[in-house]
Design a protein around this motif. Sequence first.
Motif, PDB file in Angstrom:
ATOM      1  N   VAL A 150       0.847  -1.213   0.000  1.00  6.69           N
ATOM      2  CA  VAL A 150       0.000   0.000   0.000  1.00  6.69           C
ATOM      3  C   VAL A 150       0.876   1.254   0.000  1.00  6.69           C
ATOM      4  O   VAL A 150       0.608   2.223  -0.730  1.00  6.69           O
ATOM      5  N   GLN A 151       1.932   1.239   0.789  1.00  2.00           N
ATOM      6  CA  GLN A 151       2.841   2.385   0.808  1.00  2.00           C
ATOM      7  C   GLN A 151       3.553   2.553  -0.534  1.00  2.00           C
ATOM      8  O   GLN A 151       3.695   3.684  -1.035  1.00  2.00           O
ATOM      9  N   GLN A 152       4.000   1.449  -1.142  1.00  2.00           N
ATOM     10  CA  GLN A 152       4.646   1.530  -2.447  1.00  2.00           C
ATOM     11  C   GLN A 152       3.694   2.057  -3.509  1.00  2.00           C
ATOM     12  O   GLN A 152       4.085   2.865  -4.369  1.00  2.00           O
ATOM     13  N   SER A 153       2.434   1.614  -3.458  1.00  2.37           N
ATOM     14  CA  SER A 153       1.456   2.111  -4.426  1.00  2.37           C
ATOM     15  C   SER A 153       1.204   3.599  -4.222  1.00  2.37           C
ATOM     16  O   SER A 153       1.026   4.348  -5.192  1.00  2.37           O
ATOM     17  N   ALA A 154       1.188   4.050  -2.967  1.00  2.00           N
ATOM     18  CA  ALA A 154       0.996   5.475  -2.709  1.00  2.00           C
ATOM     19  C   ALA A 154       2.184   6.303  -3.193  1.00  2.00           C
ATOM     20  O   ALA A 154       2.015   7.438  -3.661  1.00  2.00           O
ATOM     21  N   ILE A 155       3.384   5.729  -3.111  1.00  3.69           N
ATOM     22  CA  ILE A 155       4.575   6.454  -3.549  1.00  3.69           C
ATOM     23  C   ILE A 155       4.670   6.490  -5.065  1.00  3.69           C
ATOM     24  O   ILE A 155       4.932   7.524  -5.678  1.00  3.69           O
ATOM     25  N   THR A 156       4.466   5.348  -5.688  1.00  6.31           N
ATOM     26  CA  THR A 156       4.607   5.246  -7.148  1.00  6.31           C
ATOM     27  C   THR A 156       3.361   5.669  -7.895  1.00  6.31           C
ATOM     28  O   THR A 156       3.417   5.945  -9.099  1.00  6.31           O
ATOM     29  N   GLY A 157       2.201   5.732  -7.223  1.00  3.51           N
ATOM     30  CA  GLY A 157       0.977   6.084  -7.909  1.00  3.51           C
ATOM     31  C   GLY A 157       0.438   4.994  -8.801  1.00  3.51           C
ATOM     32  O   GLY A 157      -0.416   5.242  -9.655  1.00  3.51           O
TER      33      GLY A 157
END
Length: 381
Positions: A150-157
């Motif tokens: 979830v954090q990676q998706s928030a960072i990478t969009g």
Amino acid sequence: MNHTAPTLDRGTEPAAAAAPAVTSAPAAPTAPATTGLSRRGWFAAAALVGALAVASLTLAIYSQQRLKSLEQELVRRQHDSQSQAVEARAAAKQAQETARAAEAKVALLEARVAETALQRSQLEELIQQLSRSRDENVLADVDAAIRVAVQQSAITGSAEPLIGALRQAEERLARINQPRTERVRRALSRDIDRAKAVALTDIATLAIKLDEAARLADELPLLSQPERRAAAAGASAPAGRVGKNGEPLGPGVRDWWELVSGTWDKVSGRVWSEVRSLVRVTRIDNPEAMLVAPEQAWFLRENLKLRLLNARLALMSRQFDTAQSDLRDVQSALDRYFDRSSRRVTTATELVRQVTSQARQMSLPRPDETLAAIAAAQAGR
């Protein structure tokens, strides 16, 4: 038998004494008959007594023999009974010893069974603890992986890290195949479908488009400095010239004519190109675009590139409002100061419009259902 004979004699004496008393009244001539009768009675009585004595003796002998045989039988049976009793005692003693041994063995077996049951219960409890610990570890790993995704998706969009983590979690839970994780697997499947259904912004593609627009900034023609168009190529010279009568000219005349014609075409083309470049009619909506000095054109292009780079950084940091503001300024500058009839300006404008239309704030899907199912499974519900 010796006791019975005197008894019989005493019984007969009264009869003999009574007889003279009864017969004393008659006359003397009847005495011989009475005496003979008494003698016969006495003999009969004696015979009866003898018969009774013989019978008694026989009965006594028989009874004695019977008693002896009974005594022998009793003795034999007593002896047999004693032997059987001894055997019974021995058998009972052996049975008691066997029973004691059996009881000892049963007690030992019961102790071993109890120990085995205890070990089995402890082993089952240990297996359950190991299984529960393994399931809890798997659930904890899945929860941590999903939160990192979830954090990676928030960072990478992009939803790809989240989708990949959810798929890996589903495959891992499918391998252990435990009933308590079935709810988590169903939640994972639903969250994967929701993540796939969300159309997110492709930041990488938008950044490439902005880089291309920034690269074209140095080549964009300004309204104050129109692009010089190359003059159309002159028509090719004919292969040969013919005379008045339609006959081809000779080699010397033909070469001289081609030289003169080619020189004339070049000179006339250059003159016409210069004349056309002297006058240009353009519709200008913003008069300030024509007031841009040549030395200010460099600053205008650099400012345009800085706006594009700021928009790119805003997209990479997921600040879509800032990116939209920079892109609007870039679009306004392109429409105001640059020649929109140029192919390069049209290409740059189209790139900026595409990025502006696609750079939208999109909410990433959160796997809240999966996280709730994992928490419920860890709590044992």
